[in-house]
Design an enzyme around this catalytic site. Structure first.
Site, PDB file in Angstrom:
ATOM      1  N   GLN A 190       0.905  -1.226  -0.092  1.00  0.00           N
ATOM      2  CA  GLN A 190       0.120   0.126   0.128  1.00  0.00           C
ATOM      3  C   GLN A 190       0.879   1.208  -0.024  1.00  0.00           C
ATOM      4  O   GLN A 190       1.842   1.474   0.957  1.00  0.00           O
ATOM      5  CB  GLN A 190      -0.869  -0.095   1.185  1.00  0.00           C
ATOM      6  CG  GLN A 190      -2.015   1.114   1.157  1.00  0.00           C
ATOM      7  CD  GLN A 190      -2.691   1.331   2.360  1.00  0.00           C
ATOM      8  OE1 GLN A 190      -2.539   1.811   3.217  1.00  0.00           O
ATOM      9  NE2 GLN A 190      -4.158   0.895   2.086  1.00  0.00           N
ATOM     10  N   CYS A 208      -6.942   7.051   4.406  1.00  0.00           N
ATOM     11  CA  CYS A 208      -6.483   7.341   6.012  1.00  0.00           C
ATOM     12  C   CYS A 208      -6.950   8.641   6.640  1.00  0.00           C
ATOM     13  O   CYS A 208      -6.672   9.501   6.090  1.00  0.00           O
ATOM     14  CB  CYS A 208      -5.133   7.356   5.932  1.00  0.00           C
ATOM     15  SG  CYS A 208      -3.999   7.573   7.581  1.00  0.00           S
ATOM     16  N   LYS A 237      -7.800   1.457  -1.467  1.00  0.00           N
ATOM     17  CA  LYS A 237      -8.610   1.421  -0.212  1.00  0.00           C
ATOM     18  C   LYS A 237      -8.997   2.655   0.203  1.00  0.00           C
ATOM     19  O   LYS A 237      -8.117   3.790   0.236  1.00  0.00           O
ATOM     20  CB  LYS A 237      -7.329   0.942   0.998  1.00  0.00           C
ATOM     21  CG  LYS A 237      -8.183   0.617   2.259  1.00  0.00           C
ATOM     22  CD  LYS A 237      -7.324  -0.071   3.087  1.00  0.00           C
ATOM     23  CE  LYS A 237      -7.992  -0.426   4.626  1.00  0.00           C
ATOM     24  NZ  LYS A 237      -8.466   0.817   5.257  1.00  0.00           N
ATOM     25  N   GLY A 261     -13.731  -2.765   8.712  1.00  0.00           N
ATOM     26  CA  GLY A 261     -14.312  -1.876   9.810  1.00  0.00           C
ATOM     27  C   GLY A 261     -14.876  -2.840  10.882  1.00  0.00           C
ATOM     28  O   GLY A 261     -15.841  -3.448  10.797  1.00  0.00           O
ATOM     29  N   ASP A 262     -14.366  -2.540  12.233  1.00  0.00           N
ATOM     30  CA  ASP A 262     -14.867  -2.968  13.380  1.00  0.00           C
ATOM     31  C   ASP A 262     -15.029  -4.727  13.484  1.00  0.00           C
ATOM     32  O   ASP A 262     -15.817  -5.139  14.093  1.00  0.00           O
ATOM     33  CB  ASP A 262     -16.479  -2.615  13.662  1.00  0.00           C
ATOM     34  CG  ASP A 262     -16.344  -1.026  14.014  1.00  0.00           C
ATOM     35  OD1 ASP A 262     -15.011  -0.599  14.152  1.00  0.00           O
ATOM     36  OD2 ASP A 262     -17.387  -0.490  14.064  1.00  0.00           O
ATOM     37  N   GLY A 267      -8.403  -5.942  11.081  1.00  0.00           N
ATOM     38  CA  GLY A 267      -7.542  -4.958  11.535  1.00  0.00           C
ATOM     39  C   GLY A 267      -7.148  -5.457  13.296  1.00  0.00           C
ATOM     40  O   GLY A 267      -6.545  -6.321  13.468  1.00  0.00           O
ATOM     41  N   ARG A 268      -7.837  -4.624  13.778  1.00  0.00           N
ATOM     42  CA  ARG A 268      -7.721  -4.598  15.105  1.00  0.00           C
ATOM     43  C   ARG A 268      -8.237  -6.116  15.993  1.00  0.00           C
ATOM     44  O   ARG A 268      -7.504  -6.625  16.869  1.00  0.00           O
ATOM     45  CB  ARG A 268      -8.657  -3.494  16.172  1.00  0.00           C
ATOM     46  CG  ARG A 268      -8.080  -1.976  15.939  1.00  0.00           C
ATOM     47  CD  ARG A 268      -8.880  -0.969  16.382  1.00  0.00           C
ATOM     48  NE  ARG A 268      -9.969  -0.781  15.447  1.00  0.00           N
ATOM     49  CZ  ARG A 268     -10.788   0.162  15.480  1.00  0.00           C
ATOM     50  NH1 ARG A 268     -10.852   0.746  16.785  1.00  0.00           N
ATOM     51  NH2 ARG A 268     -11.653   0.369  14.617  1.00  0.00           N
TER      52      ARG A 268
END
Length: 360
Positions: free
Chosen positions: A115, A147, A186, A250-251, A273-274
């Site tokens: 990226q 971002c 993205k 996301g989430d 991600g997280r």
């Protein structure tokens, strides 16, 4: 067989990926090779490198290759002997001595995406040329147009690009002229309007992108509120007949959420991600559709593996950077707090091994 034929790269070293796929999201200073390789081990279909600025690629290859080179990770400590100058075969590098400590497997990753972030089409194109000159063949080159970091946005990059969609198109075209490898984007649902992506997406596909990843928040939202996955579904429906993959992000914190969001939206891929932090085996859980209770001994092995890889790439600085991962790995079980406290003081690979192997 991969669904989108544009993503089957003629001159790449990649394997093939089926849809739906589950991918590791790009996270600055987090999803570098040491952690990304562990996600691949546990079944991540694709991994994104952390975003790297085009200015960094153009002016500091030594730093750049340590961030994005997932193909030749064992060569980071001696790039002059390992990395090809113009796409040739790599040669054996010199392994830095680790004394009595055993080395670790630094096997390359094939299905990865690089990226890039920036705002000037020419710099994107030149960056890609430099990356390919050093022998890297990622699955695609991904343009960061979402971002929300204030410094990134203030510089006119990342999410700021959503205020000038025509510039995103110019960047895509410049990248396409520079490479035969597919170009992906993205982005966010919009800069300050959640439905802007519904206007932008058709233009992105018309420009020839092979994949669009949508984080269904606005740039202004940052990470507040909740990701509206209905936007991902709308984009997928809108592009149903387009030759373009749609990925949602996301989430996602559990394998159940990853599976549910994919089914609800019919998206081609889900980015995590997280939810993968301290939990790279979430990808195996998705494939098995079951919780995995990893033994503490195995978590310790993962932490040592990550530390060894980070040490081989960055030396002691890699151990310092690994502390965040240690904090994520060691939580939720008896004795985890004590290990975290000790590991936050670790400065060398030797320190990490002694703490986790309980050697005095």
């Amino acid at each position: 067989m991969i669904k989108n034929l544009k993503l089957k790269i003629e001159n790449s070293k990649n394997g093939e990926v089926t849809t739906p796929f589950f991918a590791l999201a790009p996270m600055a200073n987090i999803t570098t090779y040491p952690f990304a390789s562990q996600c691949v081990k546990y079944g991540a279909d694709i991994v994104w490198t952390p975003m790297v600025h085009t200015d960094t690629v153009l002016n500091n290859w030594d730093e750049t290759h340590k961030i994005i080179d997932f193909e030749h990770p064992s060569c980071h400590f001696d790039q002059t002997e390992c990395l090809p100058a113009s796409g040739g075969e790599k040669t054996a590098g010199k392994n830095r001595s680790l004394g009595k400590l055993e080395t670790t497997n630094m096997e390359g990753v094939s299905n990865y995406i690089i990226q890039l972030v920036g705002s000037e089409p020419e710099k994107f194109a030149e960056s890609i040329k430099i990356i390919e000159k050093h022998g890297l063949r990622p699955f695609s080159f991904d343009i960061n147009a979402g971002c929300p970091d204030k410094n990134i946005v203030k510089s006119g990059c990342g999410g700021a690009l959503l205020k000038t969609p025509e510039l995103i198109i110019d960047i895509i075209k410049a990248c396409q002229k520079a490479t035969k490898i597919p170009i992906s984007v993205k982005t966010r649902a919009g800069y300050d309007n959640l439905t802007d992506i519904l206007d932008l997406a058709p233009y992105l596909t018309k420009a020839g992108v092979s994949m669009i990843t949508v984080h269904p928040r606005t740039v202004k939202q940052g990470y507040t509120g909740s990701a509206d996955w209905g936007i991902v579904k709308d984009v997928k429906c809108l592009l149903a007949n387009a030759n373009c993959l749609v990925v949602g992000s996301g989430d996602i914190k559990t394998w159940q959420e990853a599976t549910e969001k994919q089914k609800e939206t019919n998206c081609d891929g889900v980015m995590i991600g997280r939810g993968a932090l301290g939990h790279p085996w979430i990808f195996e859980e998705i494939k098995k559709q079951a919780d995995i209770d990893l033994p503490v001994a195995k978590i310790k092995e993962l932490a040592i593996d990550l530390a060894r890889k980070a040490d081989q790439i960055w030396g002691n600085h890699g151990i310092t950077e690994s502390r965040k991962h240690f904090a994520w790995y060691f939580r939720g079980f008896e004795g985890a707090k004590e290990l975290r406290i000790d590991l936050m003081r670790a400065e060398t690979l030797e320190d990490v091994v002694k703490i986790l192997k309980n050697e005095n």
